[in-house]
Design a protein around this motif. Sequence first.
Motif, PDB file in Angstrom:
ATOM      1  N   THR A 129      61.632  48.666  13.390  1.00  0.00           N
ATOM      2  CA  THR A 129      62.522  47.515  13.557  1.00  0.00           C
ATOM      3  C   THR A 129      63.963  47.996  13.554  1.00  0.00           C
ATOM      4  O   THR A 129      64.404  48.665  12.611  1.00  0.00           O
ATOM      5  CB  THR A 129      62.327  46.500  12.413  1.00  0.00           C
ATOM      6  OG1 THR A 129      60.959  46.097  12.368  1.00  0.00           O
ATOM      7  CG2 THR A 129      63.206  45.277  12.602  1.00  0.00           C
ATOM      8  N   ASN A 130      64.709  47.668  14.615  1.00  0.00           N
ATOM      9  CA  ASN A 130      66.109  48.095  14.684  1.00  0.00           C
ATOM     10  C   ASN A 130      67.000  47.139  13.893  1.00  0.00           C
ATOM     11  O   ASN A 130      66.529  46.162  13.305  1.00  0.00           O
ATOM     12  CB  ASN A 130      66.575  48.226  16.142  1.00  0.00           C
ATOM     13  CG  ASN A 130      66.483  46.911  16.901  1.00  0.00           C
ATOM     14  OD1 ASN A 130      66.458  45.830  16.302  1.00  0.00           O
ATOM     15  ND2 ASN A 130      66.434  46.993  18.216  1.00  0.00           N
ATOM     16  N   GLU A 131      68.280  47.411  13.916  1.00  0.00           N
ATOM     17  CA  GLU A 131      69.225  46.641  13.120  1.00  0.00           C
ATOM     18  C   GLU A 131      69.252  45.166  13.510  1.00  0.00           C
ATOM     19  O   GLU A 131      69.260  44.278  12.651  1.00  0.00           O
ATOM     20  CB  GLU A 131      70.624  47.253  13.268  1.00  0.00           C
ATOM     21  CG  GLU A 131      71.657  46.680  12.359  1.00  0.00           C
ATOM     22  CD  GLU A 131      72.981  47.428  12.485  1.00  0.00           C
ATOM     23  OE1 GLU A 131      73.866  46.913  13.204  1.00  0.00           O
ATOM     24  OE2 GLU A 131      73.111  48.512  11.893  1.00  0.00           O
ATOM     25  N   ASP A 132      69.235  44.904  14.818  1.00  0.00           N
ATOM     26  CA  ASP A 132      69.269  43.511  15.279  1.00  0.00           C
ATOM     27  C   ASP A 132      68.019  42.751  14.828  1.00  0.00           C
ATOM     28  O   ASP A 132      68.084  41.594  14.400  1.00  0.00           O
ATOM     29  CB  ASP A 132      69.392  43.457  16.804  1.00  0.00           C
ATOM     30  CG  ASP A 132      70.766  43.892  17.294  1.00  0.00           C
ATOM     31  OD1 ASP A 132      71.714  43.872  16.476  1.00  0.00           O
ATOM     32  OD2 ASP A 132      70.882  44.264  18.477  1.00  0.00           O
ATOM     33  N   VAL A 166      71.040  44.561   4.471  1.00  0.00           N
ATOM     34  CA  VAL A 166      70.161  45.186   5.466  1.00  0.00           C
ATOM     35  C   VAL A 166      70.617  46.614   5.740  1.00  0.00           C
ATOM     36  O   VAL A 166      71.811  46.879   5.905  1.00  0.00           O
ATOM     37  CB  VAL A 166      70.176  44.389   6.787  1.00  0.00           C
ATOM     38  CG1 VAL A 166      69.323  45.083   7.845  1.00  0.00           C
ATOM     39  CG2 VAL A 166      69.677  42.973   6.552  1.00  0.00           C
ATOM     40  N   SER A 167      69.650  47.518   5.797  1.00  0.00           N
ATOM     41  CA  SER A 167      69.937  48.902   6.157  1.00  0.00           C
ATOM     42  C   SER A 167      68.889  49.372   7.147  1.00  0.00           C
ATOM     43  O   SER A 167      67.699  49.078   6.984  1.00  0.00           O
ATOM     44  CB  SER A 167      69.916  49.793   4.912  1.00  0.00           C
ATOM     45  OG  SER A 167      70.153  51.150   5.243  1.00  0.00           O
ATOM     46  N   THR A 168      69.323  50.076   8.188  1.00  0.00           N
ATOM     47  CA  THR A 168      68.411  50.584   9.218  1.00  0.00           C
ATOM     48  C   THR A 168      68.664  52.071   9.430  1.00  0.00           C
ATOM     49  O   THR A 168      69.813  52.518   9.450  1.00  0.00           O
ATOM     50  CB  THR A 168      68.591  49.833  10.552  1.00  0.00           C
ATOM     51  OG1 THR A 168      68.322  48.446  10.348  1.00  0.00           O
ATOM     52  CG2 THR A 168      67.653  50.374  11.620  1.00  0.00           C
ATOM     53  N   LEU A 169      67.591  52.810   9.586  1.00  0.00           N
ATOM     54  CA  LEU A 169      67.712  54.257   9.736  1.00  0.00           C
ATOM     55  C   LEU A 169      66.591  54.766  10.630  1.00  0.00           C
ATOM     56  O   LEU A 169      65.441  54.333  10.507  1.00  0.00           O
ATOM     57  CB  LEU A 169      67.633  54.932   8.358  1.00  0.00           C
ATOM     58  CG  LEU A 169      67.846  56.438   8.270  1.00  0.00           C
ATOM     59  CD1 LEU A 169      69.282  56.787   8.647  1.00  0.00           C
ATOM     60  CD2 LEU A 169      67.533  56.931   6.863  1.00  0.00           C
ATOM     61  N   THR A 170      66.945  55.663  11.545  1.00  0.00           N
ATOM     62  CA  THR A 170      65.929  56.428  12.276  1.00  0.00           C
ATOM     63  C   THR A 170      65.926  57.808  11.649  1.00  0.00           C
ATOM     64  O   THR A 170      66.818  58.627  11.918  1.00  0.00           O
ATOM     65  CB  THR A 170      66.254  56.511  13.777  1.00  0.00           C
ATOM     66  OG1 THR A 170      66.335  55.189  14.320  1.00  0.00           O
ATOM     67  CG2 THR A 170      65.172  57.293  14.525  1.00  0.00           C
ATOM     68  N   SER A 203      68.372  57.324   1.094  1.00  0.00           N
ATOM     69  CA  SER A 203      69.486  56.958   1.978  1.00  0.00           C
ATOM     70  C   SER A 203      69.332  55.523   2.465  1.00  0.00           C
ATOM     71  O   SER A 203      70.298  54.755   2.514  1.00  0.00           O
ATOM     72  CB  SER A 203      69.539  57.907   3.185  1.00  0.00           C
ATOM     73  OG  SER A 203      69.726  59.240   2.772  1.00  0.00           O
ATOM     74  N   LEU A 204      68.122  55.157   2.804  1.00  0.00           N
ATOM     75  CA  LEU A 204      67.855  53.798   3.280  1.00  0.00           C
ATOM     76  C   LEU A 204      68.053  52.788   2.152  1.00  0.00           C
ATOM     77  O   LEU A 204      68.681  51.741   2.343  1.00  0.00           O
ATOM     78  CB  LEU A 204      66.422  53.723   3.819  1.00  0.00           C
ATOM     79  CG  LEU A 204      66.032  52.461   4.583  1.00  0.00           C
ATOM     80  CD1 LEU A 204      66.832  52.329   5.862  1.00  0.00           C
ATOM     81  CD2 LEU A 204      64.531  52.490   4.909  1.00  0.00           C
ATOM     82  N   VAL A 205      67.544  53.105   0.975  1.00  0.00           N
ATOM     83  CA  VAL A 205      67.681  52.205  -0.178  1.00  0.00           C
ATOM     84  C   VAL A 205      69.143  52.066  -0.574  1.00  0.00           C
ATOM     85  O   VAL A 205      69.619  50.958  -0.862  1.00  0.00           O
ATOM     86  CB  VAL A 205      66.842  52.724  -1.364  1.00  0.00           C
ATOM     87  CG1 VAL A 205      67.081  51.858  -2.597  1.00  0.00           C
ATOM     88  CG2 VAL A 205      65.362  52.738  -1.009  1.00  0.00           C
TER      89      VAL A 205
END
Length: 316
Positions: free
Chosen positions: A234-237, A272-276, A285-287
């Motif tokens: 799931t991306n940021e949007d 909200v945080s998004t990471l690839t 890092s995501l948390v």
Amino acid sequence: MLQGVLKAVRTGIIVFDAEQRIVLWNNWVEQHSRLPADSVIGKAFTEVFPDMTDGRTHVAITEALRNNFASLLSQTLNKAPFPLYSTPADAAAGARMQQAVHVMPLHVETLPRHCLVQITDVSMAVSRERKLREQAVELQSQSLVDGLTGIANRRRFDLHLDHEFRNAKRNASPLSLIMIDVDYFKNYNDNYGHQRGDECLVQIAASLDRVLNRANDLVARYGGEEFAVILPNTNEDGALQVAEAMRAEVESLTLAHAFSGVAEYVTVSLGVSTLTPEHLAKTSSLVRGADRALYQAKRSGRNCVVVHADTSTVRV
């Protein structure tokens, strides 16, 4: 004496001669097969057990007679080879007893080699093992579920996040995390009581869960009045849309909160945080990104969604 022993033992004993004819059929086998000894003595294996011809048990008997080879049939693969039944009701229903079968070559003075088949009823042991497995699964399930809300607990969250993070690394796909905090929940507890507070958390958990519709999405109780949502691929949007839907869903519960500093009803703030993830990336890092966004949402007036980016934090 021998006849008394054969009648008393609580194990099935069948002896086959070199031609695979039955020469001994003890009382236990009579009782559980409903076939008296005089009706089978002298008959061939294939005549008494036509459905077992060339099966695993038949092959084991052949090997014992021909090559002096003993076999213990796997209970996993051969749960109930012989048509034996614990009770008349089981026989009527066709429910065979669970069996452990040991096939052994038998040497008899002045006679060709014979074969001894020993059959043990292991139904109770199998039943106990099944119950233990079911209890183990139940305990494991309970250890991953929050006792109050019924959704995933922190341990399940940690395991699922680690799993999905590794998947995202492998597939170079985006992974999103939403951290959620109930606004002014301490004030709610202090004024309405802890029982009402618990009921409030249960309703919020259910409302958050209703928004999710994919199998790998997960909402968990992170701790206290804080929840977390894992959104694989799931991306940021997309994560922003889910977060906003969750904020609105909680607000639509219209749980009265006269002691909130932001609204007359219970509301939540979301980060909200998004990471690839790249090769050396870590879940922390995501948390950390979602935590920072949640902190900013609280500073920005609460009852809102904030998306965290690497260089800035933007309120939505």
